[in-house]
Enzyme design. Structure first.
Site, mmCIF file in Angstrom:
data_model
loop_
_atom_site.group_PDB
_atom_site.id
_atom_site.type_symbol
_atom_site.label_atom_id
_atom_site.label_comp_id
_atom_site.label_asym_id
_atom_site.label_seq_id
_atom_site.Cartn_x
_atom_site.Cartn_y
_atom_site.Cartn_z
ATOM 1 N N ASP A 41 -4.451 -12.492 4.104
ATOM 2 C CA ASP A 41 -5.452 -11.812 4.709
ATOM 3 C C ASP A 41 -6.651 -12.829 3.540
ATOM 4 O OD1 ASP A 41 -4.579 -10.697 2.502
ATOM 5 O OD2 ASP A 41 -5.189 -8.684 3.778
ATOM 6 N N HIS B 261 -6.156 -7.569 -0.299
ATOM 7 C CA HIS B 261 -6.689 -5.637 -0.883
ATOM 8 C C HIS B 261 -5.656 -5.296 -1.838
ATOM 9 C CE1 HIS B 261 -6.704 -6.268 4.297
ATOM 10 N NE2 HIS B 261 -7.642 -5.427 4.258
ATOM 11 N N ASP C 178 -2.819 -11.124 -2.131
ATOM 12 C CA ASP C 178 -3.626 -10.262 -1.284
ATOM 13 C C ASP C 178 -5.011 -9.613 -0.918
ATOM 14 O OD1 ASP C 178 -2.413 -8.771 2.007
ATOM 15 O OD2 ASP C 178 -3.717 -7.684 0.998
ATOM 16 N N HIS D 53 0.549 -1.041 -0.105
ATOM 17 C CA HIS D 53 0.039 -0.153 0.104
ATOM 18 C C HIS D 53 1.009 1.555 0.019
ATOM 19 C CE1 HIS D 53 -3.424 -2.499 0.844
ATOM 20 N NE2 HIS D 53 -3.020 -3.116 1.782
#
Ligand SMILES: [Zn+2]
Length: 344
Positions: free
Chosen positions: A248, A163, A161, A124
């Protein structure tokens, strides 16, 4: 099969308190790998600190100084999600340096493939902003170093991931030498990663976003891997593959709503390994991103190593998700992405 692993106790010193992204994640992984005897099958790779010059390939120098200054003052919150302690700057330098070292070890033939067990995570982090638990973009920095130091023309980054890796996407949005492919829950944090984001200028088409509905599990992920990621990778002909490995996506993870199992991760890694073997002499570098259920995370990391090592028995004590989400229909989404990216 020589599989490298990067780890150093410095990664535990990024002290985030009660935060879900905390040192217990790596402690759980390391103790599981030792308990199951897997550590002896791996080749340790010592990380080093990334240099300012290396960080600057992806980040603004003032931003780098800011992170150093916050650490020197004892730490603090950088945004609502992202916190630092006094040792976080050093840990973050070693996280980026750890993925750089893993890449060097793979490129120099010291190991066949590698997985860097680092924190803080990276995907990120943008040019001048920490966000989503990330300080420096480890995978983007290692990718830029590999492009420069080994004169590579084409690197593939796969990001599974849960995200979207907004920072990594942004770092290579106008760079035709890097194909960035992300699977992620959508709509979800950080909000980016729609199918229309495809790269710009000469890099048009080298960003492939696969935004998946909540509830997607092993079946949906494998479908996407086979129908989109495999043909896109074969067309791009990467010389090296990096993976933003976030766990995740597991059904037991409390930060998101996907339904992937440990067995599902193993199958995804197997597909990536197949691509590596077919396209770039097996040169694969995995880097840990998210994953917050300690048992699922440790088991998934072990499964990843098992696949890289060529071990055939994958332990999955957590099994399939207990609640049966209605399987989302993703066929129209896959069709649309294949049209946008001209994948047959
Ligand atoms: Zn994540």
């Amino acid at each position: 099969m020589k599989v490298g692993f990067v780890y150093d106790p410095i990664y535990l010193k990024h002290d985030t308190g009660q935060h879900p992204e905390n040192a217990k994640r790596l402690e759980a992984i390391i103790s599981h790998l030792e308990r199951t005897g897997l550590t002896q099958q791996l080749t340790p790779i010592r990380p080093r600190a990334a240099s300012i010059e290396e960080l600057s390939l992806v980040h603004d120098e003032q931003y780098i100084s800011h992170i150093r200054d916050v650490a020197q003052k004892g730490g603090g919150w950088l945004d609502v999600d992202t916190v630092m302690s006094s040792n976080s700057y050093e840990a973050a330098l070693y996280a980026a340096g750890g993925v750089i070292r893993a890449t060097e070890a793979v490129m120099n033939g010291e190991v066949d493939s590698a997985l860097a067990l680092v924190r803080p995570p990276g995907h990120h982090a943008t040019y001048e902003q920490a966000m989503g638990f990330c300080l420096f973009n480890n995978v983007a920095i290692a990718t830029k170093c590999a492009l420069a130091n080994y004169k590579l023309e084409r690197i593939l980054i796969v990001d599974f991931d849960v995200h979207h890796g907004n920072g990594t996407q942004a770092a290579f949005y106008d760079n035709p030498h890097v194909l960035y492919i992300s699977t992620h829950e959508y709509p979800f944090y950080p909000g980016t990663g729609s199918i229309e984001e495809t790269g710009s200028g000469t890099a048009e088409g080298t960003t492939i976003n696969i935004p998946l509905p909540a509830g997607s599990g092993d079946t949906e992920y494998l479908e996407v891997f086979e129908q989109i990621i495999v043909p896109a990778a074969i067309r791009f002909k990467p010389q090296l593959i990096l993976v933003s490995a976030g766990y995740d996506t597991h059904w037991a993870d409390e930060l998101a709503l996907m339904q992937v199992s440990v067995t599902g991760f193993a199958q995804m890694v197997k597909i990536i390994k197949g691509l590596g073997d077919e396209l770039c002499d097996g040169r694969l570098v995995f880097s840990l991103e998210g994953g917050y259920n300690l048992e699922a995370l440790a088991a998934s990391i072990k499964a990843t190593f098992d696949i890289l090592l060529g071990n055939t028995i994958i332990e999955d004590r957590l099994g399939q998700p207990p609640r049966s989400f209605e399987a989302p229909s993703i066929a129209p989404l896959i069709k649309k992405i294949k049209e946008i990216h001209k994948l047959v």
